[in-house]
Design a protein around this motif. Structure first.
Motif, PDB file in Angstrom:
ATOM      1  N   MET A   1       0.907  -1.132  -0.045  1.00 22.78           N
ATOM      2  CA  MET A   1       0.186  -0.096   0.182  1.00 22.78           C
ATOM      3  C   MET A   1       1.060   1.284  -0.054  1.00 22.78           C
ATOM      4  N   ALA A   2       0.337   2.277  -0.597  1.00 23.99           N
ATOM      5  CA  ALA A   2       1.160   3.611  -0.584  1.00 23.99           C
ATOM      6  C   ALA A   2       1.303   4.188   0.654  1.00 23.99           C
ATOM      7  N   LYS A   3       2.339   4.784   0.801  1.00 24.32           N
ATOM      8  CA  LYS A   3       2.450   5.433   2.006  1.00 24.32           C
ATOM      9  C   LYS A   3       2.196   6.937   2.400  1.00 24.32           C
ATOM     10  N   GLY A   4       1.674   7.605   0.990  1.00 22.47           N
ATOM     11  CA  GLY A   4       1.123   8.591   1.145  1.00 22.47           C
ATOM     12  C   GLY A   4      -0.112   8.878  -0.242  1.00 22.47           C
ATOM     13  N   GLU A  21       7.231  17.062 -12.920  1.00 21.06           N
ATOM     14  CA  GLU A  21       8.642  16.851 -13.128  1.00 21.06           C
ATOM     15  C   GLU A  21       9.477  16.615 -11.787  1.00 21.06           C
ATOM     16  N   PHE A  22       8.981  17.134 -10.810  1.00 22.41           N
ATOM     17  CA  PHE A  22       9.898  17.212  -9.477  1.00 22.41           C
ATOM     18  C   PHE A  22       9.211  16.081  -8.637  1.00 22.41           C
ATOM     19  N   CYS A  23       7.992  15.200  -8.961  1.00 23.65           N
ATOM     20  CA  CYS A  23       7.706  14.353  -8.007  1.00 23.65           C
ATOM     21  C   CYS A  23       8.896  13.244  -8.031  1.00 23.65           C
ATOM     22  N   PRO A  24       9.537  12.910  -6.825  1.00 17.44           N
ATOM     23  CA  PRO A  24      10.582  12.065  -6.757  1.00 17.44           C
ATOM     24  C   PRO A  24      10.339  10.689  -7.362  1.00 17.44           C
ATOM     25  N   THR A  25       9.128  10.108  -7.212  1.00 17.09           N
ATOM     26  CA  THR A  25       8.987   8.615  -7.419  1.00 17.09           C
ATOM     27  C   THR A  25       7.841   9.026  -8.670  1.00 17.09           C
ATOM     28  N   ARG A  26       7.691   9.815  -9.377  1.00 17.12           N
ATOM     29  CA  ARG A  26       7.120   9.839 -10.872  1.00 17.12           C
ATOM     30  C   ARG A  26       5.666   9.327 -10.444  1.00 17.12           C
ATOM     31  N   VAL A  27       4.701   9.885  -9.497  1.00 12.12           N
ATOM     32  CA  VAL A  27       3.465   9.534  -9.388  1.00 12.12           C
ATOM     33  C   VAL A  27       2.634  10.058 -10.558  1.00 12.12           C
ATOM     34  N   PRO A  42      -2.640  18.000 -13.607  1.00 11.19           N
ATOM     35  CA  PRO A  42      -2.058  16.708 -13.383  1.00 11.19           C
ATOM     36  C   PRO A  42      -2.961  15.290 -12.932  1.00 11.19           C
ATOM     37  N   HIS A  43      -2.716  14.368 -13.343  1.00 10.08           N
ATOM     38  CA  HIS A  43      -3.442  13.052 -12.857  1.00 10.08           C
ATOM     39  C   HIS A  43      -2.598  12.222 -12.058  1.00 10.08           C
ATOM     40  N   VAL A  44      -3.176  11.235 -11.260  1.00  6.51           N
ATOM     41  CA  VAL A  44      -2.321  10.273 -10.849  1.00  6.51           C
ATOM     42  C   VAL A  44      -2.152   9.117 -11.731  1.00  6.51           C
ATOM     43  N   VAL A  45      -0.687   8.646 -11.933  1.00  2.29           N
ATOM     44  CA  VAL A  45      -0.646   7.619 -12.675  1.00  2.29           C
ATOM     45  C   VAL A  45      -0.041   6.293 -11.937  1.00  2.29           C
ATOM     46  N   ALA A  46       0.627   6.694 -10.792  1.00  2.00           N
ATOM     47  CA  ALA A  46       1.015   5.667 -10.017  1.00  2.00           C
ATOM     48  C   ALA A  46       0.901   5.911  -8.660  1.00  2.00           C
ATOM     49  N   ALA A  47      -0.292   5.595  -8.100  1.00  2.00           N
ATOM     50  CA  ALA A  47      -0.864   5.827  -6.775  1.00  2.00           C
ATOM     51  C   ALA A  47       0.016   5.242  -5.843  1.00  2.00           C
ATOM     52  N   GLU A  48       0.389   4.073  -5.844  1.00  2.00           N
ATOM     53  CA  GLU A  48       0.939   3.391  -5.079  1.00  2.00           C
ATOM     54  C   GLU A  48       2.535   3.579  -4.811  1.00  2.00           C
ATOM     55  N   LYS A  49       3.138   4.600  -5.673  1.00  2.00           N
ATOM     56  CA  LYS A  49       4.399   5.089  -5.449  1.00  2.00           C
ATOM     57  C   LYS A  49       4.440   6.321  -4.642  1.00  2.00           C
ATOM     58  N   CYS A  50       3.526   6.964  -4.147  1.00  2.00           N
ATOM     59  CA  CYS A  50       3.428   8.162  -3.551  1.00  2.00           C
ATOM     60  C   CYS A  50       3.970   7.970  -2.096  1.00  2.00           C
ATOM     61  N   SER A  51       4.856   8.737  -1.743  1.00  2.00           N
ATOM     62  CA  SER A  51       5.696   8.761  -0.461  1.00  2.00           C
ATOM     63  C   SER A  51       4.919   9.541   0.558  1.00  2.00           C
ATOM     64  N   GLY A  52       4.048  10.412   0.033  1.00  2.00           N
ATOM     65  CA  GLY A  52       3.375  11.749   0.883  1.00  2.00           C
ATOM     66  C   GLY A  52       4.418  12.767   1.071  1.00  2.00           C
ATOM     67  N   CYS A  53       5.474  12.969   0.339  1.00  2.00           N
ATOM     68  CA  CYS A  53       6.559  13.818   0.689  1.00  2.00           C
ATOM     69  C   CYS A  53       6.330  15.297   0.474  1.00  2.00           C
ATOM     70  N   ASP A  54       5.209  15.464  -0.282  1.00  2.00           N
ATOM     71  CA  ASP A  54       4.807  16.810  -0.444  1.00  2.00           C
ATOM     72  C   ASP A  54       5.664  17.735  -1.143  1.00  2.00           C
ATOM     73  N   ASP A  77      10.733  14.089   3.776  1.00  2.00           N
ATOM     74  CA  ASP A  77      11.907  14.780   3.861  1.00  2.00           C
ATOM     75  C   ASP A  77      12.558  14.799   2.479  1.00  2.00           C
ATOM     76  N   ALA A  78      11.751  14.262   1.376  1.00  2.00           N
ATOM     77  CA  ALA A  78      12.459  14.178   0.058  1.00  2.00           C
ATOM     78  C   ALA A  78      13.138  15.451  -0.366  1.00  2.00           C
ATOM     79  N   HIS A  79      14.285  15.551  -0.792  1.00  2.00           N
ATOM     80  CA  HIS A  79      15.165  16.704  -1.220  1.00  2.00           C
ATOM     81  C   HIS A  79      15.292  16.725  -2.591  1.00  2.00           C
ATOM     82  N   ALA A  80      15.369  18.017  -3.011  1.00  2.00           N
ATOM     83  CA  ALA A  80      15.602  18.530  -4.111  1.00  2.00           C
ATOM     84  C   ALA A  80      17.020  19.034  -4.222  1.00  2.00           C
TER      85      ALA A  80
END
Ligand code: TPP
Ligand code: SF4
Lengths: 81, 292
Positions: A1-4, A21-27, A42-54, A77-80
């Motif tokens: 299950m997705a974390k976010g 562009e900047f979603c680290p997990t390409r959701v 945008p729309h969600v193409v990979a909901a299960e990959k969302c980490s909720g990093c915001d 705490d995802a980082h750019a």
């Protein structure tokens, strides 16, 4: 299950693509649908990959999207670098 | 299209800081100003400040609109006069944090003299300068931050005047906290704004931000997203870099980081010190908590 989970306010979006562009997990991807102002939100193409990093929420200049951890976890705490 | 949520999630962190009824805002698609507001809202959250004691003062311009969108005590002053207004506010209400949020033209052209004197006096203001390299709201004219060779509404063959190097200017004038980031560096910008909000003395953050409508388009630099990718590619983090070496050019490296973090007595402190010295017992007015 997705974390976010990511929430999109379609009508605020102006289709800049920062979140996609900047979603680290390409959701996300820009949708081919239009909102009422004629932008492609945008729309969600990979909901299960969302980490909720915001990171989408931090980048979005239109306050139209945000990510949140499921079950009240701390903000990501995802980082750019 | 919006994701349906079956688990309770907290709302958008920035929402409580916005006058939501005014959103969507007037900023163009791909403009970076809104991104800086996200960082600012998060920085305020980090500091856990009492939001009734934070004020935002803007001048005129696209960036100046920030004062109208944040749900804080805010004032949209006339062009170039954000700093004098903020100075008066800070002197009469030393207990509140006064943030100046404005554009490069507002702060460095028409408001340039106010800026350097506030820095010289080290007045405890937190200045956020969104630098889109031109006067955006009026149509994209050359301003004091426009890099040489950039095409603008008033420089069809490219700007030929040298631009200000903002961090160098404010450091020389006396600022005690100076940093530069771009809208690509959201996490770093949030941290820097958090640090600035807890810093005593004149603090300044320059944020390089896309203006796809007027700057990027004329310079064939693409849209807002292209500007973000450009920042990502060209930026180098160099904390403590000598500010004399970090002037911006049209296509060159963008040095980002924290350049100055020092302690100097601020204006109010110096004024009180003198009054106390000269008036002795008669000096009673230590801060002026007024009204409500
Ligand atoms: C006294 C005065 N002079 C000129 C103007 C016209 N004017 C409005 S906004 C602006 C420049 C804004 O540029 P900047 O501060 O860089 O903000 P931006 O729009 O780029 O965010 C100017 C010259 C004005 N409103 N008032
Ligand atoms: S003109 Fe430029 S600075 Fe102004 S809102 Fe549009 S993109 Fe932003």
């Amino acid at each position: 299950m997705a974390k976010g989970v990511v929430t999109i306010t379609v009508e605020r979006c102006k289709g800049c693509g920062f979140c996609v562009e900047f979603c680290p997990t390409r959701v996300l991807a820009l949708s081919s649908a239009f909102n009422s102002k004629g932008y492609h939100p945008p729309h969600v193409v990979a909901a299960e990959k969302c980490s909720g990093c915001d990171l989408c929420g931090m980048y979005c200049p239109d306050f139209a999207i945000y990510g949140a951890r499921i079950n009240g976890g701390a903000r990501g705490d995802a980082h750019a670098e | 299209m919006a994701t349906t949520i079956d688990v309770p999630v907290p709302g958008n962190l920035v929402e409580p800081f916005l006058r939501s009824e005014r959103i969507p805002h007037i900023w163009c698609p791909g403009c970076g100003i809104g991104t800086t507001v996200n960082c600012f809202a998060r920085a305020l959250l980090n500091t856990k400040k009492d939001l009734r004691k934070v004020a935002v003062v803007s001048g005129i311009g696209c960036t100046g609109r920030v004062a109208g969108y944040v749900k804080l005590d805010s004032f949209h002053t006339t062009h170039g006069r954000a700093i004098p207004f903020a100075t008066g506010l800070k002197l009469s209400r030393p207990d509140i944090d006064v943030v100046v949020y404005s554009g490069d033209g507002d702060l460095f052209a028409i408001g340039g003299n106010h800026l350097i004197h506030a820095a010289r006096r080290n007045i405890n203001l937190k200045v956020i300068c969104v630098n889109n390299l031109i006067y955006a709201m009026t149509g994209g004219q050359t301003g004091p931050a426009t890099p040489e060779d950039a095409i603008t509404a008033t420089a069809p063959f490219g700007a030929y005047e040298p631009a200000f190097n903002m961090p160098q200017l404010v450091e020389a004038a006396g600022a005690s906290y100076v940093a530069r980031w771009t809208t690509y560096h959201v996490k770093q910008l949030e941290r820097s704004m958090t640090e600035m909000l807890s810093h005593d003395g004149f603090s300044f953050i320059e944020v390089l931000s896309p203006c796809p409508t007027l700057y990027q388009r004329r310079n064939k630099m693409g849209d807002g997203l292209d500007a973000m990718k450009f920042y990502k590619e060209k930026s180098k983090v160099r904390h403590g870099a000598p500010t004399s070496e970090i002037g911006l050019t049209r296509d060159g490296e963008i040095v980002v980081g924290k350049f100055v973090d020092r302690q100097r007595p601020d204006y109010v402190e110096l004024m009180r010190r003198q009054l106390r010295e000269h008036l002795g017992e008669r000096f009673i007015n230590d801060g002026v908590p007024t009204c409500c």
